[in-house]
Design an enzyme around this catalytic site. Structure first.
Site, PDB file in Angstrom:
ATOM      1  N   HIS A 361      92.074  10.715  44.016  1.00  0.00           N
ATOM      2  CA  HIS A 361      91.185  11.389  44.972  1.00  0.00           C
ATOM      3  C   HIS A 361      91.588  12.812  45.295  1.00  0.00           C
ATOM      4  CE1 HIS A 361      88.419   8.204  46.359  1.00  0.00           C
ATOM      5  NE2 HIS A 361      89.396   7.382  46.016  1.00  0.00           N
ATOM      6  N   LYS A 552      83.023  17.312  58.714  1.00  0.00           N
ATOM      7  CA  LYS A 552      84.009  16.726  57.801  1.00  0.00           C
ATOM      8  C   LYS A 552      85.356  16.837  58.483  1.00  0.00           C
ATOM      9  CE  LYS A 552      82.656  19.790  54.709  1.00  0.00           C
ATOM     10  NZ  LYS A 552      82.541  19.060  53.469  1.00  0.00           N
ATOM     11  N   ARG A 553      86.379  16.172  57.947  1.00  0.00           N
ATOM     12  CA  ARG A 553      87.708  16.312  58.542  1.00  0.00           C
ATOM     13  C   ARG A 553      88.101  17.789  58.596  1.00  0.00           C
ATOM     14  NH1 ARG A 553      90.823  11.636  59.835  1.00  0.00           N
ATOM     15  NH2 ARG A 553      92.436  13.152  60.301  1.00  0.00           N
ATOM     16  N   LYS A 558      89.255  22.941  53.536  1.00  0.00           N
ATOM     17  CA  LYS A 558      87.805  22.842  53.741  1.00  0.00           C
ATOM     18  C   LYS A 558      87.244  24.093  54.415  1.00  0.00           C
ATOM     19  CE  LYS A 558      87.800  17.739  54.068  1.00  0.00           C
ATOM     20  NZ  LYS A 558      86.689  17.232  53.225  1.00  0.00           N
ATOM     21  N   THR A 660      81.285  13.963  49.670  1.00  0.00           N
ATOM     22  CA  THR A 660      80.097  13.113  49.676  1.00  0.00           C
ATOM     23  C   THR A 660      79.162  13.555  50.794  1.00  0.00           C
ATOM     24  OG1 THR A 660      81.328  11.513  51.009  1.00  0.00           O
ATOM     25  CG2 THR A 660      81.125  11.054  48.646  1.00  0.00           C
ATOM     26  N   LYS A 664      74.930  13.610  50.983  1.00  0.00           N
ATOM     27  CA  LYS A 664      74.110  13.061  52.077  1.00  0.00           C
ATOM     28  C   LYS A 664      73.160  14.130  52.606  1.00  0.00           C
ATOM     29  CE  LYS A 664      78.207  10.538  53.642  1.00  0.00           C
ATOM     30  NZ  LYS A 664      79.313  10.673  54.619  1.00  0.00           N
TER      31      LYS A 664
HETATM   32  C1  LIG Z   1      80.524  11.282  54.492  1.00  0.00           C
HETATM   33  C2  LIG Z   1      81.536  11.279  55.559  1.00  0.00           C
HETATM   34  C3  LIG Z   1      82.746  11.955  55.376  1.00  0.00           C
HETATM   35  C4  LIG Z   1      83.046  12.751  54.125  1.00  0.00           C
HETATM   36  O1  LIG Z   1      82.583  14.065  54.298  1.00  0.00           O
HETATM   37  P1  LIG Z   1      83.010  15.246  53.286  1.00  0.00           P
HETATM   38  O2  LIG Z   1      82.124  16.373  53.711  1.00  0.00           O
HETATM   39  O3  LIG Z   1      82.692  14.773  51.912  1.00  0.00           O
HETATM   40  O4  LIG Z   1      84.449  15.508  53.517  1.00  0.00           O
HETATM   41  C5  LIG Z   1      83.668  11.938  56.396  1.00  0.00           C
HETATM   42  N1  LIG Z   1      83.427  11.282  57.548  1.00  0.00           N
HETATM   43  C6  LIG Z   1      82.266  10.636  57.773  1.00  0.00           C
HETATM   44  C7  LIG Z   1      82.050   9.952  59.074  1.00  0.00           C
HETATM   45  C8  LIG Z   1      81.290  10.600  56.785  1.00  0.00           C
HETATM   46  O5  LIG Z   1      80.138   9.939  57.018  1.00  0.00           O
END
Ligand SMILES: *Cc1c(COP(=O)(O)O)cnc(C)c1O
Length: 817
Positions: A361, A552-553, A558, A660, A664
């Site tokens: 990952h 995101k985190r 990032k 991901t 979305k």
């Molecule tokens: C999809 C999702 C992530 C991943 O987000 P990235 O932008 O790909 O880092 C993290 N936390 C939650 C709650 C998510 O639904």
């Protein structure tokens, strides 16, 4: 696929079951019960239905005689189960009616569920989407995870600073969807020593642990979409074996007698809150071994009960390791096969090496797990011996391939030499697996080129790509009912099970009536988010603004701080450039920082302070607002994502494995502003260059700049807008009376060397945003782009990811029930 649940559903009986649970399980009267009690009673009544199908699936002889995947992950970020399960069961409308007749709105009741936040971010959420897709397509699957008492911490802010509090996700009443499976409990050892003994003239070894704990499984039902298949997500809870030591108890030492209970309770007490960062603490390794050992034992229990011979294990079971966190499962299976099932080393190895597959990952060095040899030696002495032997036979392969090349041996060895010898878990995984996959095309290419080039030479077919995906059930059908209805109206509803169908929408991209409907739905979703913000944060925002979203985190790679620099540049221009004109924008952030990650927490603080000042500055706050939504989690993502106009995917090229969140948001019609990183590259291929805003250095550019010697001051002095924007971080503009409070962020970008190249990408990022601004002024053109995004991202369904795993790695067959 069947819709039997729908046919079987008996509303009157269901209502009685809800009332029965209300009174007998939760001891409340129908007249006085709280909304929470109604939700609990409803969920319990539903979980009775799925428990029945779970048992049926478990006992299906065709599944026992088919190959299964065992998905091992320390994290499953499932989010709320009720709404999604209702959709999968096909009884959302029926339940809504039933609850209405009992005097309650289903959507209000669904709000009573606290997310099971048993994961940090993308990795855990991926595992949850994969379970959904395995069940939907009826590939025999068991998910194995941990039953943490406390999931990821809850986040709040005091004066802009992150506060963490424990997340007791089950609530005092217990989580209504889970079912205890005490018959399937396992006993797990730790510590102790290795005994050597003679057995029919052969020397054998056996681990005699110094401590035992119990692994108690709890099953969450993963309901197959429109099928009767329900697979378990089996979460192990650690419990003490004996409630307490009778001897100490009788000696009168009551507290000592409870000690084992307290120790055992610790192991699954709390999820480690690090995302893409490993800190090797003993308890974490105990969690990992506890999880692996219980899962391997359960898999073998199922396998042996089905009556298959051990040597055929790889024909019936495959084990997917979600990152290296469950890597210790490899020596554990060897130990069980050799020490407990009496196989020879070579027989056992040939089984193991055809059973495990490993998903990588990350390339970030700080996230690659290593464990000190001395720790493993103490906690798991037999496993350390097995790792040595695996390494010994592996290094002889390396010597054959590269005779006399000591450098190769040192680099590839599972053991890293040094003052403290360390075990490299990624190397163990590559050696012990028949397949290794990256999670997006670019990431896999970099795994082959930069992370494991020698492994790729040694085992040419082993490393493969499986691009990540997201489940369209949760991330479109459930979270965006308006858009889902519009889509189904045009193309039917097969897209929910086969997202590739959504490409049929493309023909409507220029249809004015469709554009109007599409934009109206987006506006409705923006209003829903605006209402949430007003109700919870007391800030007014207008749906006329562009909703620009980075959720995101919080991580340096990032680059939330690059986003912040852009916001500062807009603030500066609004104040100082009378010619400057912009479409109103609301910037949304949501992100948790690991509690020990200092700079990440300073970035959160800076965003919050800047937000406070800008939102209250009458000179700009009609054009610019900044909203930091606290406590980012799946249920929050479900509200934000359908409302996004712009999706920020701005990691330094080469650092984000896939992402991901990007998928979305594109699916829900947001336009991506992003770097050529992770799955952004493939999203661009699908949506076309004119429907995405790509900016910044690509991987080659990053490599070249670093090689030449990157100096952030070069950019700082060369770009007046950048300099002015950064200077806002100094002084007390955002922290009145307290100068220099945001200095840590400023320093990280200059004296700190700006390791993630924010300054190098700044001007290109600003230009991309100017293009977005210009495009938004042309609403028809905007509508076309956003519709084409929704229509073009069918590839990113996790159903396709799972089919890729099935065809290229797992080689198993669906069992349609
Ligand atoms: C999809 C999702 C992530 C991943 O987000 P990235 O932008 O790909 O880092 C993290 N936390 C939650 C709650 C998510 O639904």
């Amino acid at each position: 696929m069947k819709l039997n649940q729908q046919k079987k559903f008996d509303k009157a009986q269901f209502k009685n079951n809800v009332k029965r649970h209300l009174t007998s399980t939760y001891v409340q009267t129908v007249e006085k019960a709280s909304p929470r009690a109604w939700y609990l009673a409803m969920a319990r009544a539903l979980s009775e239905l799925t428990a029945f199908d779970l048992l049926e699936t478990e006992n299906d002889i065709r599944i026992k005689n088919s190959k299964s995947v065992n998905y091992l992950s320390l994290e499953f970020l499932v989010g709320r189960l009720t709404g999604n399960n209702l959709i999968s069961m096909g009884i959302y409308t029926q339940i809504s009616e039933a609850m209405e007749e009992l005097g309650h709105s289903l959507s209000d009741l669904l709000e009573q569920e606290r997310d099971p936040s048993l994961g940090n971010g993308g990795l855990g959420r991926l595992a949850a989407c994969f379970m959904d897709s395995c069940a939907a397509q009826e590939y025999p699957t068991v998910g194995y995870g941990l039953h943490y008492e406390y999931g990821l911490f809850k986040q709040s802010f005091i004066d802009g600073q992150q506060q963490e509090s424990p997340d007791a996700w089950q609530g005092v009443e217990g989580y209504p969807w889970e079912i205890a499976r005490p018959q399937l409990a396992q006993q797990i050892g730790f510590y102790g020593q290795v005994d050597i003994y003679q057995d029919q003239g052969r020397e054998r070894r056996r681990w005699v642990p110094g401590m035992f704990v119990k692994a108690m499984p709890w099953d969450l039902p993963i309901v197959g979409y429109q099928s009767e298949t329900v697979y378990p997500l089996r979460l192990w809870e650690c419990q003490a074996i004996a409630p307490f030591s009778l001897e100490s108890f009788n000696n009168g030492d009551y507290f000592d007698a409870q000690k084992s209970l307290i120790d055992a309770g610790n192991i699954t007490k709390v999820l480690y809150p690090n995302d893409n960062h490993e800190k090797g603490k003993t308890l974490r390794l105990m969690q990992q071994y506890f999880h692996s050992a219980a899962s391997i034992a359960d898999m073998l229990r199922r396998y042996e009960a089905a009556g298959h011979p051990l040597r055929l294990l790889p024909d019936y079971e495959t084990i997917q390791l979600n990152d290296t966190h469950p890597a210790i499962a490899i020596p554990e299976l060897m130990r069980v096969l050799v020490d407990e099932r009496d196989l020879s080393w070579d027989e056992a190895w040939s089984i193991c090496a055809k059973t495990f597959a490993y998903t990588n990952h990350t390339l970030l060095p700080e996230a690659l797990e290593t464990w000190s040899e001395s720790l493993i030696q103490r906690l798991l002495p037999r496993h350390m011996e097995i790792i040595y032997r695996i390494n010994y036979q592996f290094l002889s392969e390396v010597r054959q391939k590269w005779p006399g090349d000591v450098g190769k041996q040192q680099k590839l060895s599972i053991i890293e030499e040094g003052v403290h010898r360390m075990v490299r878990m990624a190397n163990l995984c590559v050696v012990g697996s028949y397949a290794v996959n990256g999670v997006a095309a670019l990431h896999t290419a970099l795994v082959k080129k930069d992370l494991f080039p020698e492994f790729d030479a040694l085992y040419p077919e082993r490393i493969r790509n499986v691009t990540n995906g997201v489940t369209p059930r949760r991330w479109l059908k459930f979270c965006n009912p308006g858009l889902s209805a519009l889509i189904s109206d045009k193309i039917g509803d097969e897209w929910t099970g086969e997202l590739e169908q959504i490409s049929q929408l493309a023909v409507y991209a220029d249809d004015p009536a469709f554009q109007q409907s599409y934009l109206a739905i987006k506006r409705g979703n923006k209003q829903r988010l605006a209402d949430w913000v007003m109700a919870h944060l007391g800030i007014e925002i207008s749906t006329d603004a562009i909703f620009d979203v980075q959720i995101k985190r919080l991580h340096e790679y990032k680059r939330q701080h690059l986003n912040l620099l852009h916001i500062l540049s807009l603030y500066h221009r609004l104040l100082h450039d009378p010619e400057f004109d912009m479409v109103p924008r609301v910037f949304f952030f949501a992100a948790k920082a690991a509690p020990g990650y200092y700079l990440a927490k300073e970035i959160i603080y800076a965003i919050n302070k800047i937000a406070q000042t800008i939102n209250n500055d009458e000179r700009v706050n009609q054009q610019l607002k900044v909203i930091f939504i606290p406590d980012y989690r799946v249920s929050m993502a479900e509200i934000i994502i359908p409302a996004a106009d712009v999706s920020e995917q701005i990691s330094t090229a080469g650092k984000e494995a896939s992402g991901t969140g990007n998928m979305k948001m594109a699916l829900n019609g947001a336009l991506t502003v992003g770097t050529m990183d992770g799955a952004n590259v493939e999203i661009r291929e699908e949506v076309g260059d004119e429907n995405i805003y790509i900016f910044g250095l690509d991987v080659a550019g990053v490599t070249a700049l670093k090689a030449q010697g990157y100096n952030p001051f070069d950019y700082y002095y060369a770009d007046p807008l950048l300099k002015s924007s950064m200077e806002l971080l100094m002084g007390e503009t955002f922290t009145p009376g307290q100068p220099d409070k945001l200095r840590v962020v400023y320093d990280s970008l200059l004296d700190g060397g700006d390791p993630y190249l924010c300054l190098a990408d700044f001007s290109s990022y600003v230009k991309a945003h100017e293009a977005i601004d210009a495009q938004y002024r042309d609403q028809q053109g905007w509508a076309r782009k956003t519709i084409l995004n929704t229509a073009s991202v069918g590839k990113f369904t996790s159903d396709r990811s799972i089919r890729d795993y099935v065809e290229n790695i797992w080689h198993l067959k669906a069992v349609h029930r």
